[in-house]
Design an enzyme around this catalytic site. Sequence first.
Site, PDB file in Angstrom:
ATOM      1  N   HIS A  25      16.642   3.901 -45.788  1.00  0.00           N
ATOM      2  CA  HIS A  25      17.083   4.055 -44.403  1.00  0.00           C
ATOM      3  C   HIS A  25      18.116   5.167 -44.349  1.00  0.00           C
ATOM      4  O   HIS A  25      18.915   5.311 -45.281  1.00  0.00           O
ATOM      5  CB  HIS A  25      17.707   2.732 -43.903  1.00  0.00           C
ATOM      6  CG  HIS A  25      17.808   2.666 -42.427  1.00  0.00           C
ATOM      7  ND1 HIS A  25      18.850   3.219 -41.738  1.00  0.00           N
ATOM      8  CD2 HIS A  25      16.980   2.120 -41.498  1.00  0.00           C
ATOM      9  CE1 HIS A  25      18.663   3.012 -40.448  1.00  0.00           C
ATOM     10  NE2 HIS A  25      17.533   2.357 -40.274  1.00  0.00           N
ATOM     11  N   ASP A  49      11.525  -3.209 -41.554  1.00  0.00           N
ATOM     12  CA  ASP A  49      10.066  -3.153 -41.499  1.00  0.00           C
ATOM     13  C   ASP A  49       9.380  -3.747 -42.716  1.00  0.00           C
ATOM     14  O   ASP A  49       8.168  -3.921 -42.718  1.00  0.00           O
ATOM     15  CB  ASP A  49       9.603  -1.698 -41.348  1.00  0.00           C
ATOM     16  CG  ASP A  49       9.973  -1.165 -39.992  1.00  0.00           C
ATOM     17  OD1 ASP A  49       9.874  -1.927 -39.032  1.00  0.00           O
ATOM     18  OD2 ASP A  49      10.366   0.006 -39.904  1.00  0.00           O
TER      19      ASP A  49
HETATM   20  N1  ACO Z   1      10.326   5.488 -51.489  1.00  0.00           N
HETATM   21  C1  ACO Z   1      10.622   6.360 -52.481  1.00  0.00           C
HETATM   22  N2  ACO Z   1      11.617   7.261 -52.419  1.00  0.00           N
HETATM   23  C2  ACO Z   1      12.359   7.295 -51.318  1.00  0.00           C
HETATM   24  C3  ACO Z   1      12.119   6.419 -50.222  1.00  0.00           C
HETATM   25  C4  ACO Z   1      11.063   5.490 -50.345  1.00  0.00           C
HETATM   26  N3  ACO Z   1      10.779   4.642 -49.372  1.00  0.00           N
HETATM   27  N4  ACO Z   1      13.000   6.665 -49.246  1.00  0.00           N
HETATM   28  C5  ACO Z   1      13.763   7.661 -49.674  1.00  0.00           C
HETATM   29  N5  ACO Z   1      13.398   8.056 -50.917  1.00  0.00           N
HETATM   30  C6  ACO Z   1      14.035   9.089 -51.745  1.00  0.00           C
HETATM   31  C7  ACO Z   1      13.616  10.477 -51.285  1.00  0.00           C
HETATM   32  O1  ACO Z   1      12.487  10.967 -51.971  1.00  0.00           O
HETATM   33  C8  ACO Z   1      14.855  11.277 -51.554  1.00  0.00           C
HETATM   34  O2  ACO Z   1      14.866  11.604 -52.916  1.00  0.00           O
HETATM   35  P1  ACO Z   1      15.541  12.988 -53.413  1.00  0.00           P
HETATM   36  O3  ACO Z   1      16.989  12.913 -53.013  1.00  0.00           O
HETATM   37  O4  ACO Z   1      15.328  12.990 -54.892  1.00  0.00           O
HETATM   38  O5  ACO Z   1      14.829  14.094 -52.697  1.00  0.00           O
HETATM   39  C9  ACO Z   1      16.006  10.309 -51.326  1.00  0.00           C
HETATM   40  O6  ACO Z   1      15.435   8.997 -51.525  1.00  0.00           O
HETATM   41  C10 ACO Z   1      16.584  10.381 -49.914  1.00  0.00           C
HETATM   42  O7  ACO Z   1      15.513  10.260 -48.992  1.00  0.00           O
HETATM   43  P2  ACO Z   1      15.439  11.084 -47.632  1.00  0.00           P
HETATM   44  O8  ACO Z   1      14.026  11.116 -47.156  1.00  0.00           O
HETATM   45  O9  ACO Z   1      16.134  12.397 -47.787  1.00  0.00           O
HETATM   46  O10 ACO Z   1      16.329  10.152 -46.716  1.00  0.00           O
HETATM   47  P3  ACO Z   1      16.319  10.121 -45.153  1.00  0.00           P
HETATM   48  O11 ACO Z   1      17.580   9.486 -44.768  1.00  0.00           O
HETATM   49  O12 ACO Z   1      16.009  11.461 -44.584  1.00  0.00           O
HETATM   50  O13 ACO Z   1      15.053   9.190 -44.818  1.00  0.00           O
HETATM   51  C11 ACO Z   1      13.690   7.311 -44.387  1.00  0.00           C
HETATM   52  C12 ACO Z   1      15.136   7.847 -44.495  1.00  0.00           C
HETATM   53  C13 ACO Z   1      12.844   8.231 -43.491  1.00  0.00           C
HETATM   54  C14 ACO Z   1      13.737   5.939 -43.708  1.00  0.00           C
HETATM   55  C15 ACO Z   1      13.098   7.206 -45.815  1.00  0.00           C
HETATM   56  O14 ACO Z   1      13.869   6.326 -46.602  1.00  0.00           O
HETATM   57  C16 ACO Z   1      11.638   6.757 -45.793  1.00  0.00           C
HETATM   58  O15 ACO Z   1      10.743   7.594 -45.604  1.00  0.00           O
HETATM   59  N6  ACO Z   1      11.374   5.414 -45.960  1.00  0.00           N
HETATM   60  C17 ACO Z   1      10.031   4.892 -45.869  1.00  0.00           C
HETATM   61  C18 ACO Z   1       9.641   4.765 -44.416  1.00  0.00           C
HETATM   62  C19 ACO Z   1      10.351   3.621 -43.716  1.00  0.00           C
HETATM   63  O16 ACO Z   1      10.426   2.518 -44.230  1.00  0.00           O
HETATM   64  N7  ACO Z   1      10.852   3.901 -42.494  1.00  0.00           N
HETATM   65  C20 ACO Z   1      11.497   2.872 -41.662  1.00  0.00           C
HETATM   66  C21 ACO Z   1      12.921   3.216 -41.396  1.00  0.00           C
HETATM   67  S1  ACO Z   1      13.691   1.920 -40.494  1.00  0.00           S
HETATM   68  C22 ACO Z   1      13.156   2.081 -38.918  1.00  0.00           C
HETATM   69  O17 ACO Z   1      12.783   3.100 -38.410  1.00  0.00           O
HETATM   70  C23 ACO Z   1      13.146   0.872 -38.113  1.00  0.00           C
END
Ligand code: ACO
Length: 428
Positions: free
Chosen positions: A306, A363
């Site tokens: 998140h 979620d």
């Molecule tokens: N699985 C694996 N790796 C992950 C995940 C995941 N679910 N989420 C983040 N990471 C990693 C990224 O690859 C990144 O790695 P890096 O620093 O080596 O490049 C690091 O963690 C940070 O991730 P970002 O995408 O930069 O974080 P951001 O804050 O932009 O994204 C997000 C947050 C979009 C929710 C992300 O965690 C994700 O895509 N999760 C899966 C989708 C999801 O569950 N979304 C629901 C969010 S809650 C809602 O909307 C109600």
Amino acid sequence: MSDKNATVNLNGANLDMPVHQGSVGPEVVDIRKFYAQTGAFTYDPGFTSTASCESGLTYIDGGEGVLLHRGYPIGQLAEHSSFMEVAYLLLNDELPSQDELNDFTYTITRHTMLHEQLMQFYQGFRRDAHPMAIMCGVVGALSAFYHDSTDIADPEHRKISSHRLIAKMPTIAAAAYKYSIGQPFLYPDNSLSYTGNFLRMTFGVPAEPYEIHPAIERALDRIFILHADHEQNASTSTVRLAGSSGANPFACIAAGIACLWGPAHGGANEAALNMLREIGTPDKIPHYIERAKDKNDPFRLMGFGHRVYKNYDPRATVMQETVREVFDALKVTDPVFETARQLEEMALNDDYFKEKKLFPNVDFYSGVILSAIGFPTTMFTALFALARTVGWVAQWNEMISDPGQKIGRPRQLYTGPTQRDYIPLDKR
Ligand code: ACO
């Protein structure tokens, strides 16, 4: 507001910027005069460090896993309150008295019907249309039907349109489902609760009475509470940005629905359950964890991570408890819950997820519950939109009521070509 300043030294000049302290949370550096005084922009794609507005609705401490609505912890609201009460709380400043709650519920109940002509809109969609596609279209179309509540400068109009949106969302979402399975639409039954009415319009049929399971009604109401508002997330910011231009509330909420649809936001609940079903059995979990960690593989653990929470999402805690309740009430033994539980445990003990502070979000378990209740995966995000409408309209109202409100107009770091002369077609 405080006497504290932050100073930036740019091109040899010092600029003092006021630092504000909210009632709780990080300090905020006020950069509103930054461009006027320095000629420079600030750069923050994804708004990771930017407070886009002042708000008194919802507070999140992502590090501690805290979520408060008007000061009340989400866990307490989920346990003791109802979705109607939380809606009242978000739209107004305080929890309602019994009379206020009765009046509010009565008003919402009286707005649940859709204009009959609007019901015909559905026929224009293919039967296999995603419910979110239908929701975007039908909610946007409300502005063509309810002209008497679109003067956004009039607080009474804003109130009526907010009530209409909250009230009609279950009817619109249930009709999207009925249309997809070829069953007749059911009109709302105003003798039922907000959530009970939605269950009946979704799963009932005109030919026989529909019996509402109290445990399911309560569980779904709680899921609605958990999704009611979440500060300045992507879809709420979209609603605010659309609203900042003076667009009518129905159009603004349609914009919010469009944003919510994405798999990185509201679409994650659908993606999470699809992922769990794809994983299938617990022995396959290590393979999927390795894939999620592999930078060359686009796969991510859906329902994990998140932008704000770097700790357990407090909504996920309530969701996990609710799974058990629903499974017991319906005597469900879906192996997907065991897969989810083991996946969570394995990920939480994995260094990659620990280092990046990736925890289950709201979620992760919601899809498991909604599926047990009988909703198809395509309806999950529609249910999220239904509940989040409360937060969207509350945030939109807060913004429009602010006398200092301006149109949202970010700037950019331009990296395209500099000025050049047009080349006629025959010379290219
Ligand atoms: N699985 C694996 N790796 C992950 C995940 C995941 N679910 N989420 C983040 N990471 C990693 C990224 O690859 C990144 O790695 P890096 O620093 O080596 O490049 C690091 O963690 C940070 O991730 P970002 O995408 O930069 O974080 P951001 O804050 O932009 O994204 C997000 C947050 C979009 C929710 C992300 O965690 C994700 O895509 N999760 C899966 C989708 C999801 O569950 N979304 C629901 C969010 S809650 C809602 O909307 C109600």
